[in-house]
Design a protein around this motif. Structure first.
Motif, PDB file in Angstrom:
ATOM      1  N   VAL A   1       0.835  -1.198   0.000  1.00 17.49           N
ATOM      2  CA  VAL A   1       0.000   0.000   0.000  1.00 17.49           C
ATOM      3  C   VAL A   1       0.873   1.253   0.000  1.00 17.49           C
ATOM      4  O   VAL A   1       0.604   2.224  -0.716  1.00 17.49           O
ATOM      5  CB  VAL A   1      -0.929   0.002   1.233  1.00 17.49           C
ATOM      6  CG1 VAL A   1      -1.705   1.308   1.318  1.00 17.49           C
ATOM      7  CG2 VAL A   1      -1.880  -1.180   1.174  1.00 17.49           C
ATOM      8  N   VAL A   2       1.953   1.239   0.792  1.00 20.59           N
ATOM      9  CA  VAL A   2       2.859   2.389   0.838  1.00 20.59           C
ATOM     10  C   VAL A   2       3.479   2.631  -0.530  1.00 20.59           C
ATOM     11  O   VAL A   2       3.597   3.772  -0.990  1.00 20.59           O
ATOM     12  CB  VAL A   2       3.949   2.161   1.907  1.00 20.59           C
ATOM     13  CG1 VAL A   2       4.987   3.285   1.878  1.00 20.59           C
ATOM     14  CG2 VAL A   2       3.324   2.057   3.286  1.00 20.59           C
ATOM     15  N   ARG A   3       3.870   1.531  -1.222  1.00 17.74           N
ATOM     16  CA  ARG A   3       4.504   1.672  -2.530  1.00 17.74           C
ATOM     17  C   ARG A   3       3.521   2.181  -3.576  1.00 17.74           C
ATOM     18  O   ARG A   3       3.833   3.076  -4.365  1.00 17.74           O
ATOM     19  CB  ARG A   3       5.071   0.318  -2.975  1.00 17.74           C
ATOM     20  CG  ARG A   3       5.718   0.340  -4.350  1.00 17.74           C
ATOM     21  CD  ARG A   3       6.218  -1.049  -4.713  1.00 17.74           C
ATOM     22  NE  ARG A   3       5.153  -2.047  -4.631  1.00 17.74           N
ATOM     23  CZ  ARG A   3       4.263  -2.247  -5.613  1.00 17.74           C
ATOM     24  NH1 ARG A   3       4.315  -1.513  -6.725  1.00 17.74           N
ATOM     25  NH2 ARG A   3       3.335  -3.165  -5.479  1.00 17.74           N
ATOM     26  N   VAL A   4       2.291   1.642  -3.562  1.00 12.51           N
ATOM     27  CA  VAL A   4       1.296   2.050  -4.555  1.00 12.51           C
ATOM     28  C   VAL A   4       0.899   3.513  -4.379  1.00 12.51           C
ATOM     29  O   VAL A   4       0.786   4.264  -5.350  1.00 12.51           O
ATOM     30  CB  VAL A   4       0.054   1.137  -4.466  1.00 12.51           C
ATOM     31  CG1 VAL A   4      -1.087   1.708  -5.306  1.00 12.51           C
ATOM     32  CG2 VAL A   4       0.403  -0.266  -4.925  1.00 12.51           C
ATOM     33  N   LEU A   5       0.718   3.943  -3.135  1.00 13.34           N
ATOM     34  CA  LEU A   5       0.299   5.319  -2.872  1.00 13.34           C
ATOM     35  C   LEU A   5       1.459   6.303  -2.881  1.00 13.34           C
ATOM     36  O   LEU A   5       1.245   7.504  -2.765  1.00 13.34           O
ATOM     37  CB  LEU A   5      -0.424   5.397  -1.522  1.00 13.34           C
ATOM     38  CG  LEU A   5      -1.702   4.571  -1.423  1.00 13.34           C
ATOM     39  CD1 LEU A   5      -2.306   4.710  -0.039  1.00 13.34           C
ATOM     40  CD2 LEU A   5      -2.717   4.994  -2.474  1.00 13.34           C
TER      41      LEU A   5
ATOM     42  N   GLY B   1       8.833   9.416   2.185  1.00 14.52           N
ATOM     43  CA  GLY B   1       9.587   9.216   3.419  1.00 14.52           C
ATOM     44  C   GLY B   1       9.275   7.931   4.144  1.00 14.52           C
ATOM     45  O   GLY B   1       9.796   7.722   5.243  1.00 14.52           O
ATOM     46  N   CYS B   2       8.430   7.058   3.556  1.00 16.88           N
ATOM     47  CA  CYS B   2       8.044   5.831   4.262  1.00 16.88           C
ATOM     48  C   CYS B   2       8.565   4.574   3.579  1.00 16.88           C
ATOM     49  O   CYS B   2       8.304   3.470   4.068  1.00 16.88           O
ATOM     50  CB  CYS B   2       6.516   5.756   4.387  1.00 16.88           C
ATOM     51  SG  CYS B   2       5.821   7.049   5.439  1.00 16.88           S
ATOM     52  N   ASN B   3       9.248   4.686   2.445  1.00 16.57           N
ATOM     53  CA  ASN B   3       9.784   3.505   1.765  1.00 16.57           C
ATOM     54  C   ASN B   3      10.914   2.915   2.596  1.00 16.57           C
ATOM     55  O   ASN B   3      11.821   3.616   3.061  1.00 16.57           O
ATOM     56  CB  ASN B   3      10.293   3.869   0.373  1.00 16.57           C
ATOM     57  CG  ASN B   3       9.146   4.226  -0.565  1.00 16.57           C
ATOM     58  OD1 ASN B   3       8.058   3.678  -0.453  1.00 16.57           O
ATOM     59  ND2 ASN B   3       9.388   5.162  -1.475  1.00 16.57           N
ATOM     60  N   GLY B   4      10.865   1.612   2.791  1.00 15.99           N
ATOM     61  CA  GLY B   4      11.897   0.928   3.567  1.00 15.99           C
ATOM     62  C   GLY B   4      11.685   1.008   5.059  1.00 15.99           C
ATOM     63  O   GLY B   4      12.554   0.569   5.821  1.00 15.99           O
ATOM     64  N   THR B   5      10.560   1.550   5.508  1.00 16.00           N
ATOM     65  CA  THR B   5      10.281   1.676   6.930  1.00 16.00           C
ATOM     66  C   THR B   5       9.517   0.457   7.427  1.00 16.00           C
ATOM     67  O   THR B   5       8.599  -0.026   6.760  1.00 16.00           O
ATOM     68  CB  THR B   5       9.447   2.938   7.214  1.00 16.00           C
ATOM     69  OG1 THR B   5      10.146   4.076   6.714  1.00 16.00           O
ATOM     70  CG2 THR B   5       9.222   3.107   8.700  1.00 16.00           C
TER      71      THR B   5
ATOM     72  N   PRO C   1      -3.575  -3.124 -10.192  1.00 17.00           N
ATOM     73  CA  PRO C   1      -4.037  -4.523 -10.218  1.00 17.00           C
ATOM     74  C   PRO C   1      -3.295  -5.413  -9.239  1.00 17.00           C
ATOM     75  O   PRO C   1      -3.813  -6.431  -8.806  1.00 17.00           O
ATOM     76  CB  PRO C   1      -3.780  -4.942 -11.660  1.00 17.00           C
ATOM     77  CG  PRO C   1      -3.785  -3.665 -12.435  1.00 17.00           C
ATOM     78  CD  PRO C   1      -3.207  -2.638 -11.527  1.00 17.00           C
ATOM     79  N   ALA C   2      -2.062  -5.014  -8.871  1.00 24.03           N
ATOM     80  CA  ALA C   2      -1.291  -5.834  -7.933  1.00 24.03           C
ATOM     81  C   ALA C   2      -1.966  -5.913  -6.574  1.00 24.03           C
ATOM     82  O   ALA C   2      -1.751  -6.861  -5.824  1.00 24.03           O
ATOM     83  CB  ALA C   2       0.117  -5.259  -7.783  1.00 24.03           C
ATOM     84  N   LEU C   3      -2.787  -4.922  -6.270  1.00 22.76           N
ATOM     85  CA  LEU C   3      -3.508  -4.920  -5.004  1.00 22.76           C
ATOM     86  C   LEU C   3      -4.998  -5.139  -5.256  1.00 22.76           C
ATOM     87  O   LEU C   3      -5.846  -4.423  -4.775  1.00 22.76           O
ATOM     88  CB  LEU C   3      -3.279  -3.600  -4.270  1.00 22.76           C
ATOM     89  CG  LEU C   3      -1.843  -3.329  -3.807  1.00 22.76           C
ATOM     90  CD1 LEU C   3      -1.735  -1.954  -3.210  1.00 22.76           C
ATOM     91  CD2 LEU C   3      -1.383  -4.378  -2.827  1.00 22.76           C
ATOM     92  N   ALA C   4      -5.289  -6.133  -6.050  1.00 18.42           N
ATOM     93  CA  ALA C   4      -6.676  -6.376  -6.434  1.00 18.42           C
ATOM     94  C   ALA C   4      -7.541  -6.764  -5.245  1.00 18.42           C
ATOM     95  O   ALA C   4      -8.752  -6.610  -5.269  1.00 18.42           O
ATOM     96  CB  ALA C   4      -6.731  -7.478  -7.501  1.00 18.42           C
TER      97      ALA C   4
END
Length: 271
Positions: A24-28, A32-36, A127-130
């Motif tokens: 969800v973090v990656r899609v949105l 500053g939250c990648n890798g957290t 689609p990855a988060l269908a």
């Protein structure tokens, strides 16, 4: 707990995978939250309050199949632990029709606004988060409750009107004629009074002729009008107290022995 990019995940399920939260973090594309590493709280419906300090989280992600999660109380707790300007993302994983999704989205947006969040809006999913049927994102305001700030009010100055000194102004008194300045002459009092010794003028326009005609129809003499008398003593009280054969029937109330005075609207129609 207070480092930049902290994430809190809430769910009413018994467990949820960390990869779902990070997806969800990656899609949105939450900055500053990648890798957290996210903090995950399961079965959050049983909590009366979140075990976190106020203004300590940057992003809160809620994942649930139940449309009633988070509750109104939990929304307030989320608002408390978020930093000013922090984001909340509400995702629901239960499959639904477009009509059901629209109603659920509107309901969640209203709850977010009532709880104190701003800029509530739907988010598009890949689609990855269908499995995530729909989502809503909102922010915590940067200002605090009870804060005040001044509003800069711009005042527009009125345009200046320049009057030419050579311009001739009109004297208002010069607009009045001599006829306008004459004092109106009122007719003498009693000149056209009904019951006086003088009869109505020919081609009368003041209404005296009609009044005399009406008095004549009543069968009253000038003496009866100038010095009215009553055998029963009730003639002067009005039609409600007069008998059917009373000669004064139809006239206004009067005092016995005093001249009967007809009102100005005596000839006016009742309707």
């Amino acid at each position: 707990m207070s480092t930049k990019g902290s994430i809190l995940a809430l769910t009413d399920d018994v467990m949820v995978s960390a990869s779902t939260i990070l997806g969800v973090v990656r899609v949105l594309q939450i900055e500053g939250c990648n890798g957290t590493d996210p903090l995950i709280i399961t079965q959050a419906t049983s909590l009366s309050q979140l075990p976190l300090e106020s203004s300590s989280i940057d992003v809160v992600i809620s994942i649930s199949r139940n449309i009633e999660f988070p509750s109104d109380h939990l929304y307030k707790e989320i608002l408390k632990v978020l930093r000013p300007g922090g984001s909340i993302v509400v995702h629901h994983t239960s499959p639904s029709t477009p009509q059901q999704t629209g109603k659920a989205t509107s309901s969640i947006e209203r709850k977010l606004l009532v709880a104190g969040f701003i800029e509530a809006q739907s988010v598009q999913l890949e689609p990855a988060l269908a499995t995530l049927s729909f989502g809503i994102r909102a922010k915590k305001p940067t200002w605090t409750v009870g804060s005040s700030f001044s509003i800069k009010k711009t005042t527009e100055s009125l345009p200046k009107v320049q009057i030419d000194d050579d311009l001739e102004l009109i004297d208002e008194d010069s607009l009045l004629t001599e006829e306008d300045l004459k004092k109106p002459q009122l007719p003498p009092l009693g000149d056209c009074e009904v019951g006086s010794t003088r009869k109505a003028c020919k081609n009368c326009t003041c209404g005296r002729a009609e009044a005399e005609e009406k008095v004549e129809k009543l069968g009253l003499t000038v003496d009866q009008l100038n010095n009215p008398q009553s055998a029963c003593g009730s003639c002067g009280l009005g039609d409600a107290f007069r008998c059917s054969t009373c000669p004064y029937k139809g006239l206004p109330p009067f005092k016995l022995g005093e001249k009967v005075s007809l009102p100005g609207n005596f000839l006016a129609a009742d309707i």
